[in-house]
Design an enzyme around this catalytic site. Structure first.
Site, mmCIF file in Angstrom:
data_model
loop_
_atom_site.group_PDB
_atom_site.id
_atom_site.type_symbol
_atom_site.label_atom_id
_atom_site.label_comp_id
_atom_site.label_asym_id
_atom_site.label_seq_id
_atom_site.Cartn_x
_atom_site.Cartn_y
_atom_site.Cartn_z
ATOM 1 C CG PHE A 227 52.718 49.472 59.767
ATOM 2 C CD1 PHE A 227 52.102 48.661 60.707
ATOM 3 C CD2 PHE A 227 53.586 50.472 60.210
ATOM 4 C CE1 PHE A 227 52.342 48.854 62.071
ATOM 5 C CE2 PHE A 227 53.827 50.671 61.563
ATOM 6 C CZ PHE A 227 53.197 49.863 62.502
ATOM 7 C CG ASP A 249 51.860 43.905 56.838
ATOM 8 O OD1 ASP A 249 51.573 45.038 56.411
ATOM 9 O OD2 ASP A 249 51.030 43.155 57.416
ATOM 10 C CB SER A 250 51.768 41.622 61.781
ATOM 11 O OG SER A 250 50.641 42.413 61.469
ATOM 12 C CG ASP A 300 50.689 53.982 55.526
ATOM 13 O OD1 ASP A 300 49.938 54.712 56.196
ATOM 14 O OD2 ASP A 300 50.341 53.465 54.444
ATOM 15 C CB CYS A 340 44.949 56.718 58.253
ATOM 16 S SG CYS A 340 45.112 55.077 58.958
HETATM 17 N N1 SAH Z 1 51.371 51.321 53.349
HETATM 18 C C1 SAH Z 1 50.398 50.410 52.782
HETATM 19 C C2 SAH Z 1 49.119 50.334 53.609
HETATM 20 C C3 SAH Z 1 49.301 49.925 55.047
HETATM 21 S S1 SAH Z 1 47.893 49.182 55.773
HETATM 22 C C4 SAH Z 1 50.130 50.792 51.327
HETATM 23 O O1 SAH Z 1 50.620 51.840 50.846
HETATM 24 O O2 SAH Z 1 49.421 50.049 50.638
HETATM 25 C C5 SAH Z 1 48.453 48.686 57.332
HETATM 26 C C6 SAH Z 1 49.202 47.346 57.365
HETATM 27 O O3 SAH Z 1 49.723 47.203 58.676
HETATM 28 C C7 SAH Z 1 48.378 46.092 57.124
HETATM 29 O O4 SAH Z 1 48.936 45.378 56.052
HETATM 30 C C8 SAH Z 1 48.486 45.267 58.422
HETATM 31 O O5 SAH Z 1 48.630 43.876 58.191
HETATM 32 C C9 SAH Z 1 49.734 45.815 59.025
HETATM 33 N N2 SAH Z 1 49.852 45.761 60.495
HETATM 34 C C10 SAH Z 1 48.953 46.106 61.430
HETATM 35 N N3 SAH Z 1 49.487 46.040 62.666
HETATM 36 C C11 SAH Z 1 50.774 45.647 62.515
HETATM 37 C C12 SAH Z 1 51.858 45.419 63.413
HETATM 38 N N4 SAH Z 1 51.726 45.615 64.724
HETATM 39 N N5 SAH Z 1 53.044 45.034 62.888
HETATM 40 C C13 SAH Z 1 53.194 44.868 61.560
HETATM 41 N N6 SAH Z 1 52.212 45.090 60.678
HETATM 42 C C14 SAH Z 1 51.013 45.460 61.137
#
Ligand code: SAH
Length: 396
Positions: A227, A249-250, A300, A340
């Site tokens: 993520f 990330d997706s 995260d 979170c």
């Molecule tokens: N760690 C980052 C914030 C994460 S926000 C930082 O420090 O800035 C959460 C992220 O998860 C987003 O970018 C979203 O696109 C991604 N996301 C949500 N569901 C997902 C999934 N099932 N697989 C991969 N990424 C995902």
């Protein structure tokens, strides 16, 4: 005279503990007339307990501005509150050095419904309650004055505005767009912040200290960042000397941003970074099947449980990714795992992670509990203001 919100009998208890929300079920009636966002006196028996913003469409029917019944809620009030919030960020010297900084953290700074983040000389503000909406001009003026910033962008496009009967609104509230993109340095790494289209106000400032911690733990290590959004953790790992960083990330736009952020930092070894567009739930299984191993794994994820009613399904999702995370760790490896979700407390989160460790067959210990950064203060009377909980766990 302002209208009075008459509390139902016995419903003043949380208010006396200085919790700032008044739910619909606690309201006996409104005496007098108030439009959304208007200030009302909160009355229990014969006593005025607080002044609050009226929000007839929301289940949170009113949010307290002041527990002093004599305090006048006017432009000067917001000037004082905003100045106090900004001054609070000066208490810890290390915060004053930050180019990216949360200036106002809603209830925790005595300003329900107001979020303000500073990125260099640009402030991004978000109003999420009827009361905050009513005072947006006063708050904008106060922010300009307290910070000396050049411009304020409004990102009032959070879903929760709908619950308050508010439309979404974005655009420049003070000043004009800067010439180039907004870029901040975090622990020596340059990061572009997409204030217009990025998540929330553009950047996750609450993870700042944790990103630095990952940097400290990364020298010579194989890092997996799940993520990754715009690459905050990934770039700190590279800066810390990671042997390799795989980021998942997706969202392809988020990954493009992350790669662009890496390019903003020619001092970092770009050949050690891989950005992969994938669903984390699936990709962790693929990595396991492929026999991959990592020394550091960051989880995260987005909010799986916005409220307690989603807790059960969210718990399964947290368990799933943490279980896979444990399985992918090399001996002695570290898992940096977060939630979170407002609907999942630290105790429950710890139980979920413990269950995942058990099922993975790995022996695991908490090395450190992880929190949000100090510019996201938490009001003692309003623990809901603490969103981020995390654990640094080592496997044997
Ligand atoms: N760690 C980052 C914030 C994460 S926000 C930082 O420090 O800035 C959460 C992220 O998860 C987003 O970018 C979203 O696109 C991604 N996301 C949500 N569901 C997902 C999934 N099932 N697989 C991969 N990424 C995902």
């Amino acid at each position: 005279m302002s209208a009075q919100l008459i509390l139902a009998p016995g419903k003043e208890r949380s208010l006396l503990r200085r919790h700032p929300w008044i739910f619909a079920g606690s309201v006996e009636r409104l005496a007098g007339r108030a439009r959304p966002g208007d200030t009302v006196e909160v009355v229990a028996g014969k006593h005025v307990l607080a002044k609050a913003a009226w929000s007839p469409e929301s289940q949170i029917r009113a949010r307290v501005w002041s527990f002093d019944p004599d305090e006048i809620i006017d432009n000067a009030f917001f000037k004082r509150r905003v100045a106090a919030a900004v001054a609070r960020r000066g208490v810890l010297p290390r915060l004053t050095l930050q180019q990216g900084l949360r200036l106002i953290h809603a209830e925790s700074d005595g300003l329900p419904g107001v979020i303000a983040d500073k990125y260099g000389d640009t402030v991004v503000v978000q109003f999420t309650s009827a009361g905050a909406e009513k005072w947006r001009e006063a708050i904008a003026d106060a922010l300009m004055q307290a910070t000396g910033c050049k411009r304020i962008y409004e990102r009032s496009d959070s879903d929760v505005r709908g619950l308050e009967g508010l439309e979404s609104r974005t655009g420049w509230l003070r000043g004009e767009a800067p010439a180039g993109e907004v870029v901040i340095a975090e622990h020596g790494v340059r990061m572009a912040v997409d204030i217009v289209a990025g998540h929330k106000t553009g950047f996750y400032l609450d993870q700042r200290d944790n990103r630095a911690l990952l940097g400290e733990l990364s020298a010579g290590k194989r890092v997996l960042n799940c993520f990754c959004y715009t690459g905050g953790f990934s770039l700190q790992a590279l800066a810390g000397g990671a042997a390799s960083v795989l980021s998942l990330d997706s969202s392809q736009p988020a990954l493009d941003r992350a790669a662009a952020n890496l390019a903003l930092n020619p001092q970092l070894p770009a050949d050690r970074a891989e950005w992969r567009c994938a669903n984390v739930f699936d990709e962790l299984r693929r990595l396991k099947a492929g026999g991959e191993m990592f020394d550091r794994i960051v989880l995260d994820p987005p909010k799986f449980a916005p409220s307690a009613s989603h807790a059960e399904r969210a718990a399964r999702a947290y368990k799933d990714i943490n279980l896979l995370g444990f399985k992918l760790l090399a001996p002695g490896g570290l898992l940096m795992t977060y939630s979170c979700s407002g609907g999942i407390g630290l105790e429950l989160f710890q139980k979920i992670v413990a269950g995942a460790a058990l099922d993975s067959g790995r022996e695991a210990r908490i090395i450190q509990r992880l929190q949000g950064a100090a510019d996201h203060p938490v009001d003692l009377a309003f623990p809901e203001g603490e969103y981020l909980k995390g654990l640094l766990v080592q496997v044997s």
